[in-house]
Write a protein that holds these residues in place. Structure first.
Motif, PDB file in Angstrom:
ATOM      1  N   ALA A 169       9.755 -30.607   4.939  1.00  0.00           N
ATOM      2  CA  ALA A 169       9.519 -31.238   6.239  1.00  0.00           C
ATOM      3  C   ALA A 169      10.716 -31.039   7.170  1.00  0.00           C
ATOM      4  O   ALA A 169      10.552 -30.789   8.372  1.00  0.00           O
ATOM      5  N   LYS A 170      11.931 -31.147   6.642  1.00  0.00           N
ATOM      6  CA  LYS A 170      13.126 -30.867   7.443  1.00  0.00           C
ATOM      7  C   LYS A 170      13.125 -29.422   7.931  1.00  0.00           C
ATOM      8  O   LYS A 170      13.452 -29.132   9.087  1.00  0.00           O
ATOM      9  N   LEU A 171      12.767 -28.511   7.030  1.00  0.00           N
ATOM     10  CA  LEU A 171      12.775 -27.090   7.381  1.00  0.00           C
ATOM     11  C   LEU A 171      11.701 -26.768   8.415  1.00  0.00           C
ATOM     12  O   LEU A 171      11.911 -25.909   9.276  1.00  0.00           O
ATOM     13  N   VAL A 172      10.568 -27.436   8.334  1.00  0.00           N
ATOM     14  CA  VAL A 172       9.518 -27.229   9.338  1.00  0.00           C
ATOM     15  C   VAL A 172      10.020 -27.623  10.726  1.00  0.00           C
ATOM     16  O   VAL A 172       9.833 -26.888  11.711  1.00  0.00           O
ATOM     17  N   GLU A 173      10.679 -28.774  10.813  1.00  0.00           N
ATOM     18  CA  GLU A 173      11.178 -29.236  12.109  1.00  0.00           C
ATOM     19  C   GLU A 173      12.169 -28.234  12.698  1.00  0.00           C
ATOM     20  O   GLU A 173      12.093 -27.872  13.880  1.00  0.00           O
ATOM     21  N   VAL A 174      13.090 -27.769  11.861  1.00  0.00           N
ATOM     22  CA  VAL A 174      14.078 -26.791  12.316  1.00  0.00           C
ATOM     23  C   VAL A 174      13.419 -25.440  12.599  1.00  0.00           C
ATOM     24  O   VAL A 174      13.739 -24.760  13.581  1.00  0.00           O
ATOM     25  N   GLY A 175      12.471 -25.067  11.741  1.00  0.00           N
ATOM     26  CA  GLY A 175      11.820 -23.768  11.874  1.00  0.00           C
ATOM     27  C   GLY A 175      11.013 -23.628  13.143  1.00  0.00           C
ATOM     28  O   GLY A 175      11.007 -22.566  13.783  1.00  0.00           O
ATOM     29  N   ARG A 176      10.330 -24.672  13.534  1.00  0.00           N
ATOM     30  CA  ARG A 176       9.540 -24.633  14.774  1.00  0.00           C
ATOM     31  C   ARG A 176      10.454 -24.355  15.971  1.00  0.00           C
ATOM     32  O   ARG A 176      10.153 -23.509  16.817  1.00  0.00           O
TER      33      ARG A 176
END
Length: 319
Positions: A169-176
């Motif tokens: 979930a952290k990576l999704v936020e940063v990835g977007r």
């Protein structure tokens, strides 16, 4: 930079979150590619991917090719005349015939700080290895497995209690955010792309049963990482008697003991304290065969419970 005409290729929820970010941007999504429907659930019913479901919600042109290594797939992509093909957790390696089609090439969102953890399970492998940080890499794709030049990276700290789901979930936020930044600055990023140092590469193979089976002679810290890495996809497990038990939440404890690894030192409302090769681990949530996940304390008063002080977990069935 003017809005881009994009095609998107991805499959799981991680990919769908990045497609959603693009849908909220000025860029045009010309078409979406995803893996064919797969059997899922107890009934093994054919189920569309998370990306397919999102594309259908927005009525986007959707394609589910079994392979990209044929002329038909290349002709289909070329028909959309994309500026860029954005790829996130698609599950298929793109051949040269696909990579050469978009005007700016193919850009991948990868959930690690490449060249560390190339491959299919970078989040799980970072947790299993005890890495202190991971991140998102936006790269220009080539024919290798996550070997393309780096366009943009953003580091993410791995907290001591992170599991696969909340780290993803952290990576999704940063990835977007990283993806949108890369699309807005694509010509400049492509001009300054950095080749990966292959000598620093490591590979993130998918977790299998051997990765999920707990070895009680290992240190408690390793078993803790095994539990956290398996959340949601490949849960850590062990046997007690004839029952295979999934272990879904646990906390390592640094304490000396003289018990055999796997032995239950204590059983109470805080869970099971189990001896490890070094230290002990307190198991708090488990899933018994055919049942839902529950706190250990909910099972201790049952006359049929296998959990009691002095009982032992094993790596194989007792028979």
């Amino acid at each position: 930079m003017p809005a881009l005409r994009l095609c998107f290729a991805g499959t799981p929820a991680f990919a769908a979150a990045h497609l959603e970010a693009l849908l909220d941007s000025p860029h045009e999504i010309a078409a979406v590619f995803t893996q064919p429907d797969r059997p899922a659930g107890r009934g093994r019913k054919l189920t569309p991917s998370a990306v397919a479901s999102l594309a259908e919600t927005y009525d986007l042109p959707l394609h589910k090719p079994v392979s990209l290594r044929n002329g038909e797939a290349a002709r289909l992509l070329a028909s959309y005349e994309p500026d860029v093909l954005v790829v996130a957790a698609y599950g298929l390696i793109l051949p040269a015939s696909i990579l050469e089609i978009p005007r700016y090439g193919c850009v991948n969102v990868h959930a690690s700080l490449l060249p560390r953890w190339r491959g299919a399970a970078p989040v799980e492998r970072a947790l299993l290895a005890g890495d202190c940080a991971t991140g998102i890499t936006i790269m220009r794709m080539d024919e290798g497995l996550d070997t393309g030049d780096i366009l943009h990276q953003h580091e993410v700290e791995i907290a001591q209690n992170d599991d696969r789901e909340n780290l993803e979930a952290k990576l999704v936020e940063v990835g977007r955010a990283a993806l949108l930044h890369s699309m807005e600055n694509l010509p400049q990023l492509l001009a300054g792309a950095t080749p990966q140092d292959d000598s620093l590469a490591s590979y993130a193979n998918k977790l299998d049963k051997a990765d999920a089976l707990i070895d009680w002679t290992a240190p408690a810290e390793h078993i803790d990482r095994q539990v956290r890495a398996g959340i949601g996809r490949a849960p850590a497990f062990a046997f007690i008697g004839e029952q295979r038990v999934r272990i879904l939440r646990a906390t390592p404890e640094a304490r000396e003991h003289s018990e055999t690894p796997g032995a239950i030192i204590d059983a109470g409302r805080k869970g099971l304290l189990v001896a490890c090769g070094e230290g002990a681990i307190r198991i708090e949530i488990v899933q018994m065969p055919g049942k839902t996940a529950v706190p250990v304390s909910a099972l201790l008063n049952s006359p049929s419970t296998p959990f009691a002080k002095g009982a032992s977990f094993r790596e194989v069935k007792s028979g």
